[in-house]
Design an enzyme around this catalytic site. Structure first.
Site, PDB file in Angstrom:
ATOM      1  N   SER A 155     -10.200  -0.367   3.721  1.00 14.60           N
ATOM      2  CA  SER A 155      -9.423  -0.526   4.962  1.00 14.60           C
ATOM      3  C   SER A 155      -8.972   0.850   5.452  1.00 14.60           C
ATOM      4  O   SER A 155      -8.323   1.581   4.712  1.00 14.60           O
ATOM      5  CB  SER A 155      -8.171  -1.353   4.692  1.00 14.60           C
ATOM      6  OG  SER A 155      -8.513  -2.600   4.146  1.00 14.60           O
TER       7      SER A 155
ATOM      8  N   GLU B 226      -4.305   3.864   6.645  1.00 17.09           N
ATOM      9  CA  GLU B 226      -4.100   3.626   5.220  1.00 17.09           C
ATOM     10  C   GLU B 226      -4.692   4.790   4.432  1.00 17.09           C
ATOM     11  O   GLU B 226      -4.246   5.140   3.346  1.00 17.09           O
ATOM     12  CB  GLU B 226      -4.781   2.313   4.809  1.00 17.09           C
ATOM     13  CG  GLU B 226      -4.162   1.711   3.564  1.00 17.09           C
ATOM     14  CD  GLU B 226      -5.153   1.132   2.615  1.00 17.09           C
ATOM     15  OE1 GLU B 226      -5.265   1.668   1.498  1.00 17.09           O
ATOM     16  OE2 GLU B 226      -5.795   0.131   2.970  1.00 17.09           O
TER      17      GLU B 226
ATOM     18  N   ARG C 173       0.837  -1.208   0.000  1.00 16.52           N
ATOM     19  CA  ARG C 173       0.000   0.000   0.000  1.00 16.52           C
ATOM     20  C   ARG C 173       0.870   1.256   0.000  1.00 16.52           C
ATOM     21  O   ARG C 173       0.596   2.228   0.710  1.00 16.52           O
ATOM     22  CB  ARG C 173      -0.923   0.047   1.234  1.00 16.52           C
ATOM     23  CG  ARG C 173      -1.961  -1.031   1.306  1.00 16.52           C
ATOM     24  CD  ARG C 173      -2.957  -0.929   0.141  1.00 16.52           C
ATOM     25  NE  ARG C 173      -4.100  -1.785   0.381  1.00 16.52           N
ATOM     26  CZ  ARG C 173      -4.143  -3.079   0.081  1.00 16.52           C
ATOM     27  NH1 ARG C 173      -3.101  -3.656  -0.477  1.00 16.52           N
ATOM     28  NH2 ARG C 173      -5.225  -3.777   0.333  1.00 16.52           N
TER      29      ARG C 173
HETATM   30  N1  EPU Z   1     -10.361 -10.680  10.649  1.00 17.26           N
HETATM   31  C1  EPU Z   1     -11.089 -10.758  11.810  1.00 17.26           C
HETATM   32  N2  EPU Z   1     -12.054  -9.835  12.019  1.00 17.26           N
HETATM   33  C2  EPU Z   1     -12.338  -8.845  11.141  1.00 17.26           C
HETATM   34  C3  EPU Z   1     -11.589  -8.762   9.951  1.00 17.26           C
HETATM   35  C4  EPU Z   1     -10.599  -9.706   9.734  1.00 17.26           C
HETATM   36  O1  EPU Z   1     -10.865 -11.635  12.651  1.00 17.26           O
HETATM   37  O2  EPU Z   1     -13.234  -8.052  11.409  1.00 17.26           O
HETATM   38  C5  EPU Z   1      -9.330 -11.709  10.384  1.00 17.26           C
HETATM   39  C6  EPU Z   1      -9.812 -12.680   9.308  1.00 17.26           C
HETATM   40  O3  EPU Z   1     -10.525 -13.744   9.845  1.00 17.26           O
HETATM   41  C7  EPU Z   1      -8.517 -13.156   8.715  1.00 17.26           C
HETATM   42  C8  EPU Z   1      -7.618 -11.943   8.830  1.00 17.26           C
HETATM   43  O4  EPU Z   1      -8.185 -11.106   9.836  1.00 17.26           O
HETATM   44  O5  EPU Z   1      -7.942 -14.177   9.503  1.00 17.26           O
HETATM   45  C9  EPU Z   1      -7.452 -11.201   7.517  1.00 17.26           C
HETATM   46  O6  EPU Z   1      -8.720 -10.726   7.053  1.00 17.26           O
HETATM   47  P1  EPU Z   1      -9.042 -10.522   5.492  1.00 17.26           P
HETATM   48  O7  EPU Z   1      -8.684 -11.727   4.732  1.00 17.26           O
HETATM   49  O8  EPU Z   1     -10.423  -9.997   5.391  1.00 17.26           O
HETATM   50  O9  EPU Z   1      -8.027  -9.433   4.995  1.00 17.26           O
HETATM   51  P2  EPU Z   1      -7.464  -8.093   5.658  1.00 17.26           P
HETATM   52  O10 EPU Z   1      -6.031  -8.298   5.962  1.00 17.26           O
HETATM   53  O11 EPU Z   1      -8.336  -7.659   6.760  1.00 17.26           O
HETATM   54  C10 EPU Z   1      -6.597  -7.108   3.385  1.00 17.26           C
HETATM   55  C11 EPU Z   1      -6.637  -5.783   2.665  1.00 17.26           C
HETATM   56  C12 EPU Z   1      -7.982  -5.604   1.950  1.00 17.26           C
HETATM   57  C13 EPU Z   1      -8.142  -6.742   0.958  1.00 17.26           C
HETATM   58  C14 EPU Z   1      -8.079  -8.088   1.735  1.00 17.26           C
HETATM   59  C15 EPU Z   1      -8.104  -9.276   0.810  1.00 17.26           C
HETATM   60  C16 EPU Z   1      -5.196  -4.251   3.876  1.00 17.26           C
HETATM   61  C17 EPU Z   1      -5.103  -3.065   4.783  1.00 17.26           C
HETATM   62  N3  EPU Z   1      -6.423  -4.686   3.592  1.00 17.26           N
HETATM   63  O12 EPU Z   1      -7.580  -7.074   4.427  1.00 17.26           O
HETATM   64  O13 EPU Z   1      -7.901  -4.395   1.213  1.00 17.26           O
HETATM   65  O14 EPU Z   1      -9.391  -6.654   0.265  1.00 17.26           O
HETATM   66  O15 EPU Z   1      -6.823  -8.171   2.472  1.00 17.26           O
HETATM   67  O16 EPU Z   1      -6.917  -9.358   0.088  1.00 17.26           O
HETATM   68  O17 EPU Z   1      -4.158  -4.768   3.453  1.00 17.26           O
HETATM   69  C18 EPU Z   1      -8.352  -2.049   1.219  1.00 17.26           C
HETATM   70  O18 EPU Z   1      -7.144  -1.862   1.149  1.00 17.26           O
HETATM   71  O19 EPU Z   1      -9.167  -1.078   1.246  1.00 17.26           O
HETATM   72  C19 EPU Z   1      -8.872  -3.409   1.324  1.00 17.26           C
HETATM   73  C20 EPU Z   1     -10.171  -3.667   1.513  1.00 17.26           C
END
Ligand code: EPU
Length: 337
Positions: A237, A333, A162
């Site tokens: 995010s 972010e 990012r």
């Molecule tokens: N999780 C929770 N609770 C929540 C959210 C997440 O426990 O409320 C846990 C999930 O169960 C999982 C882990 O956290 O074990 C990761 O969650 P997820 O796969 O949803 O991905 P993320 O790391 O929260 C990132 C990006 C998203 C992107 C997703 C999928 C960043 C800051 N965010 O989210 O990007 O869509 O991976 O690749 O890197 C964005 O940048 O605006 C965005 C939405």
């Protein structure tokens, strides 16, 4: 060029924050962009793209230039790939759909990301195992001071998680006008290893997915997890996933053995901020119209008439709580103005 005075920016930022711009102008061509830059001091100018990665906390006492350059085309066709150009004001998801219609692979995992093509390189947008840098060839950008157009190669952009040169050394110095991508026409490299994609494809019983199938899966996952900015204001995010040294992670893991994590090639560890915020009890939290999304704690939302300051104080509150509970300082972010 049509200038508007005291224009509400509510429709121009996906958080739906109602602040006003002193002057507002939509820029439809490179010539108009040059004209406005000649007329306006850099310090008086605020460049607005898709408005999808910003939180506006006050009226802007500036000239807001809304980059509305349009156009996409194939520049070169090779045996297995094409070189494609898209202007900065093209909506990102519409660009992805156009690629799918033409059978061009590479951006399907990046389906439904809000925002415009021109702002995608600034934060190296990413989702489900793919980042913009994977398909990026170069971009053209206008230097705000000299009005010279410069071509930035992938190396010049110094993409990170990012992150890019446009968020750091060159912040507020260039306006991206066009992005050029290398996309596949045959032997597409599919990225389906991300758990949620595999799960979604299994649900619809697809064994050999096409790029369109992957896009559909991503759209489905995003629609389930993430709020639609046309219905509930948000900027995706709000925080970055923090990256910590291994030793620090092991301390946290001792206390919270169930913590999900991703070990990076350099030895450091990325922790999902969504998990931390969720564990801290903020998922679905609401204070007036400022809230945390009910399905993904990483996303702050505007339930209607929240001000930018209200969203920002909620973000600060979350940041303090996570620092107290886990000793991890979350980084925004989203850009706050
Ligand atoms: N999780 C929770 N609770 C929540 C959210 C997440 O426990 O409320 C846990 C999930 O169960 C999982 C882990 O956290 O074990 C990761 O969650 P997820 O796969 O949803 O991905 P993320 O790391 O929260 C990132 C990006 C998203 C992107 C997703 C999928 C960043 C800051 N965010 O989210 O990007 O869509 O991976 O690749 O890197 C964005 O940048 O605006 C965005 C939405």
């Amino acid at each position: 060029m049509q200038f508007a005075q005291n224009k509400s920016l509510k429709a121009y930022n996906t958080f739906g924050i109602d602040v006003k711009a002193k002057r507002f102008v939509s820029i439809g061509s490179e010539e108009e962009l040059e004209q406005i830059l000649r007329k306006t001091y850099a310090s008086e100018l605020f460049v607005l793209g898709g408005g999808s990665n910003m939180l506006l906390t006050k009226d802007l006492d500036k000239t807001v230039a809304h980059i509305d350059l349009k156009g996409k085309q194939v520049l070169e066709t090779e045996e297995n790939s094409v070189l494609v150009s898209a202007k900065a004001g093209e909506n990102w998801h519409e660009f992805v759909l156009w690629c799918l219609e033409n059978g061009f692979g590479g951006v399907e995992n990046l389906s439904l990301i809000p925002g415009n093509v021109g702002t995608a390189p600034i934060q190296n947008i990413g989702a489900y195992g793919v980042e913009l840098k994977d398909v990026f060839v170069e971009c053209k950008a206008l230097n705000i001071q000299t009005l010279q157009t410069k071509t930035f190669s992938k190396e010049d952009c110094r993409f990170g998680y990012r992150d890019s040169v446009f968020k750091n050394e060159l912040k507020n110095q260039f306006i991206i006008t066009e992005v050029i991508f290398r996309l596949t026409t045959k032997n597409h490299q599919l990225h389906t290893s991300y758990g949620a994609i595999q799960h979604q494809l299994e649900l619809v019983r697809i064994v050999n997915p096409t790029i369109r199938d992957i896009s559909n899966a991503v759209v489905k996952i995003r629609q389930e997890k993430l709020p639609d900015p046309n219905k509930i204001g948000n900027s995706g995010s709000f925080f970055k996933n923090p990256i910590v040294p291994k030793s620090e992670f092991e301390q946290i893991q001792k206390k919270h053995p169930e913590i999900p994590f991703y070990a990076l090639p350099d030895g450091r560890v990325k922790i999902p901020a969504g998990w931390l915020i969720d564990q801290a009890g903020f998922k679905g939290f609401r204070d007036g119209d400022a809230g945390v999304h009910k399905n993904q704690a990483l996303v702050l939302v505007n339930h209607g008439n929240a001000t930018g300051t209200e969203i920002l104080s909620l973000a600060e509150k979350i940041r303090e709580k996570i620092a107290d509970s886990y000793g991890v300082m979350l980084e925004f972010e989203v850009n706050v103005f």
